[in-house]
Design a protein around this motif. Structure first.
Motif, PDB file in Angstrom:
ATOM      1  N   ILE A  57      -4.088   0.557  -2.060  1.00 45.04           N
ATOM      2  CA  ILE A  57      -3.568  -0.755  -1.706  1.00 45.04           C
ATOM      3  C   ILE A  57      -3.693  -1.639  -2.924  1.00 45.04           C
ATOM      4  O   ILE A  57      -4.614  -1.475  -3.750  1.00 45.04           O
ATOM      5  CB  ILE A  57      -4.351  -1.343  -0.511  1.00 45.04           C
ATOM      6  CG1 ILE A  57      -3.707  -2.666  -0.050  1.00 45.04           C
ATOM      7  CG2 ILE A  57      -5.813  -1.569  -0.862  1.00 45.04           C
ATOM      8  CD1 ILE A  57      -4.280  -3.172   1.280  1.00 45.04           C
ATOM      9  N   TYR A 104       0.860  -1.180   0.000  1.00 45.67           N
ATOM     10  CA  TYR A 104       0.000   0.000   0.000  1.00 45.67           C
ATOM     11  C   TYR A 104       0.886   1.215   0.000  1.00 45.67           C
ATOM     12  O   TYR A 104       2.013   1.207   0.512  1.00 45.67           O
ATOM     13  CB  TYR A 104      -1.022  -0.027   1.146  1.00 45.67           C
ATOM     14  CG  TYR A 104      -0.465   0.025   2.553  1.00 45.67           C
ATOM     15  CD1 TYR A 104      -0.334   1.252   3.226  1.00 45.67           C
ATOM     16  CD2 TYR A 104      -0.108  -1.149   3.224  1.00 45.67           C
ATOM     17  CE1 TYR A 104       0.154   1.281   4.540  1.00 45.67           C
ATOM     18  CE2 TYR A 104       0.365  -1.105   4.519  1.00 45.67           C
ATOM     19  CZ  TYR A 104       0.487   0.097   5.185  1.00 45.67           C
ATOM     20  OH  TYR A 104       0.966   0.126   6.473  1.00 45.67           O
ATOM     21  N   LYS A 136      -5.824  -3.100  -7.805  1.00 49.93           N
ATOM     22  CA  LYS A 136      -5.588  -1.910  -6.977  1.00 49.93           C
ATOM     23  C   LYS A 136      -6.916  -1.283  -6.564  1.00 49.93           C
ATOM     24  O   LYS A 136      -7.893  -1.309  -7.341  1.00 49.93           O
ATOM     25  CB  LYS A 136      -4.760  -0.872  -7.751  1.00 49.93           C
ATOM     26  CG  LYS A 136      -3.324  -1.314  -8.063  1.00 49.93           C
ATOM     27  CD  LYS A 136      -2.564  -0.220  -8.806  1.00 49.93           C
ATOM     28  CE  LYS A 136      -1.137  -0.643  -9.130  1.00 49.93           C
ATOM     29  NZ  LYS A 136      -0.396   0.405  -9.835  1.00 49.93           N
TER      30      LYS A 136
END
Length: 797
Positions: A137, A47, A123
């Motif tokens: 993240i 992340y 993502k």
């Protein structure tokens, strides 16, 4: 605190933070658990904050990049990735942060070793307690091996499609229980169907085939399903546009664990082009067979043991065999060949088998009835794929008729050569005659003048008479030469050959030895012929003389026969005359005969087999020329040691009248006109002037035609007649006549010539020439001609 800021006392109240401590401890435990959980996940997890710095990641992330946590923590994508990859990551991250929407996409990642891997990024954004986006993240899924496998599978599929397209074979699969069908792209192409509509079920394919074929396919499929038997059948596929594709359908079963058929798999091969090719080949074979059957040549196929494997229809015809004759598998039909040609054929076949060379040969064979058949044959080796001789083909053309035609052509060529020889020698004879006549002219003319001037009782008169006789004999020889060359005109009249023969026999009896018997059988009732009596005399004299020379014994015989005969159409082969009645003049002798090798040459000029001094080689050539000029024919029959017979055929005339051959002497006509005489030879010009002056004429003599023309131009009315030689330098007699006639058209003109193929009476008439005098000119001929021309000219005025 006091006034100085010093702490003087402390006070406070106690607060219970146990719950908070427990919460913090729980959070620490949860974070530790989450960290352990992330490290246990086998895929990279990371992340990043809002600025794109990596805040944390798991162990797999470190291992994937091959870098330590210190090298990655707090770094951006631009610091740990190549620029081209970092740009892609950054752009995607910005798009996610701006929209707040998760994304999945494929990309490449480069590790510390520089190797790039194919990955899938997943993502999403993460938010704080107030819902604000604080970063993103994501996970990285390595799909390099899968992509490689997919590429291999894709390539295999493409190769399969290409193979199917090249082989025109489509594949199919049928789920028996659910009636689900799979077709390859090539199968859609074969049927001309749209792939986007999917493959039709088996039940929907009834309209895809020509009449009767769908039922055959269903029967084959039922048998395959029920008995597990593979099938292969030929079908006709119907295309939407109306075309038909010829195909071979193949299918075989696949089983489940219980041994039941659950599906069929197979192929569909488009053989339309092959079918068309097969039809073309069949058509070509039929056409080739038709060509062979109707070919004018014979085709045979012989194996290497020389056994006949095939023979075209014309071969049976050439040999006179029935088409059903059992000849195949048997030795080449050598029994039809004469022994010498049989051995040659075997020799050439062995040569072809050994060397592989083509051999051509001419062969004489016989048909089944024994008739001769000539063949021009080519023996041609045929090789297999290994370049070894497989068999021999023999191509033969029937040349029997050509052989016969060649014989006939050779016969005609020999006759043509004979004619050409005669023509060539005739040309030579003409030239000789011209020069010889110019020589004889002064001899005969001067001797005539001498005879006039001399007393008949004087020795000089007798000498002059001998000169005149010799000159006339020379002139007669020239006439004989011209007769042989057929370039003289003779006085043709109805003639009784009996009279001429009696004169010849009387003359020859006195010259031929008495031990040679001369028999004659001259029929008085033989009709008359249109002939020159002098020429008939020459024929008889020449042949009888030849007969005498051919007899070497003391008891030889010569026979002379004259009778009428009739030539019919069936008698004509070998004779060059028309059917009708002829006088047959036959001369036979019992001499040594003529060898076969010489029989075709006896009429050639100067050919002779006589001893030197017994002949010039012109006698029979002269006879041949005279006979042909009289529209007759001559045949020779001879056998060595037994003698020779000459048969001469002369056409009879329908009406006959007696002719007095001898003319009574006439008094020579004279005159006193002015004559211009031109001859390039001074002795001839001088003699001509003397003869004409003795006849009373006034003569101006010239030896140059140009000077003569100038003289005439000066005073054209002073002359009554022009006499000119034909062949002169600078200007011929014809050219001189043209120039003089241009000046004065009414002046009579006489041409005097020893011989010229450029002048005859017809040509002379067209050119305005009044008469022709042939050298050597005797005084009486000149007197008669000159007087006649002058008198005719006066009448025309």
């Amino acid at each position: 605190m006091d006034s100085k800021g010093k702490v003087v006392k402390r006070h406070g109240s106690p607060q219970d933070i146990t719950e908070r401590k427990q919460t913090e401890e729980a959070a620490q435990n949860s974070e530790s658990f989450l960290k352990s959980l992330l490290d246990a996940i086998p895929i990279p997890v990371f992340y990043k904050d809002f600025e794109g710095r990596y805040l944390d990641f798991n162990k797999s992330f470190e291992q994937f990049y091959g870098k330590s946590k210190e090298d990655l923590l707090g770094k951006t994508v631009f610091e740990i990735n190549p620029p081209d990859l970092a740009e892609t990551y950054f752009a995607k991250d910005q798009e996610i942060l701006e929209t707040g929407e998760p994304q999945q996409y494929e990309a490449q990642v480069q590790n510390v070793s520089g190797n790039r891997r194919e990955v899938i990024f997943n993502k999403d954004v993460f938010r704080d307690n107030q819902g604000n986006i604080r970063g993103l993240i994501g996970t990285i899924q390595d799909i390099t091996e899968r992509k490689h496998a997919e590429d291999i599978l894709h390539k295999r599929n493409e190769m399969l499609k290409l193979t199917e397209a090249m082989a025109h074979i489509g594949s199919w699969e049928w789920d028996v229980h659910h009636d689900r069908v799979y077709w390859s792209e090539e199968l859609f192409r074969i049927f001309g169907r749209d792939p986007s509509k999917g493959a039709p079920s088996f039940a929907e394919q009834s309209e895809f085939y020509a009449d009767g074929d769908i039922q055959r396919l269903r029967d084959a499929v039922d048998t395959c399903v029920n008995r597990g038997t593979p099938y292969e059948i030929e079908l006709r596929a119907l295309r939407p546009g109306g075309g038909i594709r010829h195909c071979i359908s193949r299918g075989k079963p696949q089983y489940d664990e219980n041994g039941k058929v659950v599906r069929l798999v197979g192929s569909f091969q488009d053989i339309t082009h092959r079918k068309h090719s097969e039809k073309q080949i069949e058509s070509l074979e039929r056409r080739n067979q038709a060509l062979l059957d109707h070919s004018p040549v014979c085709h045979k196929i012989v194996d290497l043991d020389f056994n006949l494997q095939y023979m075209s229809a014309n071969g049976f015809k050439m040999l006179g065999l029935d088409q059903n004759a059992q000849v195949y598998g048997k030795p080449y039909p050598f029994e039809f060949f004469p022994e010498s040609f049989k051995l040659r054929m075997i020799k050439h076949l062995k040569h072809v088998r050994k060397t592989g060379e083509t051999v051509t040969m001419e062969a004489l064979t016989n048909d089944i009835e024994g008739k001769e058949v000539w063949l021009d044959s080519s023996l041609i080796p045929v090789f297999d794929d290994d370049d070894k001789i497989d068999y021999i083909t023999v191509v033969s053309a029937n040349t029997t008729q050509r052989k016969l035609d060649e014989k006939e052509r050779n016969r005609l060529e020999e006759r043509l050569k004979q004619s050409q020889k005669m023509e060539a020698i005739g040309t030579i004879a003409g030239g000789v005659a011209h020069d010889f006549n110019n020589i004889l002219f002064p001899i005969i003319g001067m001797s005539e003048l001498l005879i006039e001037d001399l007393s008949k009782d004087s020795p000089e008169y007798e000498n002059a008479m001998e000169i005149l006789t010799a000159g006339k004999r020379g002139a007669d020889l020239v006439n004989q030469i011209l007769a042989f060359s057929r370039q003289t005109e003779h006085k043709m009249a109805p003639t009784r050959i009996q009279t001429v023969l009696k004169e010849v026999l009387k003359l020859t009896r006195s010259t031929i030895p008495s031990y040679i018997e001369i028999n004659q059988n001259i029929k008085n009732d033989c009709g008359m012929v249109m002939a020159d009596p002098t020429q008939i005399h020459r024929i008889a004299m020449n042949i009888i003389t030849n007969a005498y020379h051919a007899i070497d014994t003391d008891d030889g015989k010569i026979s002379v026969v004259l009778r009428e005969t009739e030539i019919e159409l069936s008698d004509l082969p070998g004779k060059n005359i028309e059917p009708g009645k002829y006088a047959l003049l036959s001369f036979s002798d019992t001499g040594h005969g003529i060898p076969p090798a010489y029989r075709d040459k006896i009429f050639d000029p100067y050919f002779t087999i006589k001893e030197q001094g017994k002949g010039t080689g012109l006698g029979l050539a002269v006879v041949y020329g005279i006979v042909k000029q009289h529209k007759g024919d001559i045949a020779v029959y001879s056998e060595v040691g037994k003698g020779t017979t000459f048969n001469i055929y002369l056409p009879l005339i329908h009406q006959t009248s007696l002719t007095d051959v001898e003319k009574s002497a006439e008094k020579l006509p004279t005159g006193n006109e002015n004559i211009l005489l031109i001859d390039d030879e001074e002795p001839i010009a001088r003699l001509g002037k003397l003869i004409l002056e003795r006849l009373g004429y006034r003569v101006s003599k010239q030896t140059n035609p140009i000077e003569a023309l100038i003289l005439f131009k000066e005073n054209p009315d002073s002359f009554d007649l022009i006499i000119s030689d034909m062949n002169m330098p600078n200007m011929t007699g014809f050219q001189l006549a043209k120039e003089i006639k241009y000046i004065r058209n009414d002046i009579p003109f006489i041409i005097c010539t020893g011989f010229s193929d450029k002048i005859d009476e017809k040509k002379a008439d067209v050119s305005g020439i009044e008469s022709i005098l042939m050298k050597p000119v005797i005084k009486s001929e000149m007197a008669q001609t000159v007087r006649s021309v002058l008198d005719d000219a006066k009448v025309s005025l």
